[in-house]
Design a protein around this motif. Structure first.
Motif: not given
Length: 238
Positions: A102-108, A146-148
């Motif tokens: 399960d990979i979550s992608l956080n974009l800021d 998590i990839i940010q």
């Protein structure tokens, strides 16, 4: 007459981007066909050859998306980079489906950041390489990660772009950070001796941007890239 010529030029530029996009998609499709052909050969199916073709297909698609966005957009020569970046990483997530991970992608991402082709193409390829690297290696043996990605700017002041000091130019420093909370890159790997084509390419592309890159290993991996963009400040032209 000037308005008519400007509209004709805009249409011509859109057509150029459309044709480049189509040609690159043909190249990507040919690479995809070759991947399918290799998949039917047991001796190649799990080899580095197959992985190399997939990586080249991803690199081509990172440029295809740029021309696609330029063809759709109102600007002729610049790309609204944040929406493009979102689309790029979503495509990569679909490409590297990691089973039950399960990979979550956080974009800021700072909004309304526009780059010309000289900046957008190498920067897009840098993101492609770093995110792909995280998806392939950072979460081996794990069930989530998590990839940010962060992108922000800081205006650094005014200067002038020639010795006569006639055209005021606004300098803006941009920072791009790509990080994950997976397995850190081994200590033996660095940008002086990257050991992989992907990181070699990242180093070359950052140099092309006249930027600097820092690698941090702390409960994962973080790449921090700083680069400067200069634009004529029309508000100060005289």
């Amino acid at each position: 007459m000037e308005d008519a010529l400007e509209k004709i030029e805009a249409i011509r530029n859109k057509e150029i981007h459309h044709r480049i996009k189509n040609n690159l998609q043909v190249i990507s499709s040919l690479l995809g066909l070759q991947v399918e052909k290799f998949n039917n050969r047991e001796c190649i199916k799990n080899s580095e050859i197959l992985e190399a073709f997939k990586e080249r297909q991803d690199r081509v698609m990172s440029i295809v998306l740029i021309h696609e966005e330029l063809h759709k957009g109102e600007e002729r020569d610049t790309l609204n980079f944040s929406p493009y970046l979102e689309k790029l990483v979503e495509n990569l997530l679909q490409t590297y489906r990691l089973g039950n991970v399960d990979i979550s992608l956080n974009l800021d991402l700072e909004e309304n950041v526009s780059f010309d082709m000289d900046t957008a193409v190498p920067l897009g390829m840098v993101v492609n390489e770093l995110v792909s690297n995280s998806l392939k290696y950072a979460f081996l043996g794990r069930n989530k990660g998590i990839i940010q990605i962060r992108l922000f700017s800081e205006e650094t002041g005014q200067n002038f772009n020639d010795s006569k000091r006639e055209l005021p130019v606004r300098d803006t420093m941009y920072t791009l950070i790509v990080s994950d909370n997976g397995v850190s890159i081994p200590q033996k790997i660095n940008f002086e001796n990257p050991g992989t084509l992907g990181l070699q390419l990242v180093s070359v592309l950052v140099d092309q941007l006249d930027g600097k890159i820092e690698l941090t290993r702390n409960k994962g991996t973080e790449f921090k890239i700083g680069f400067n963009v200069s634009r004529v400040n029309k508000n100060l032209c005289f």
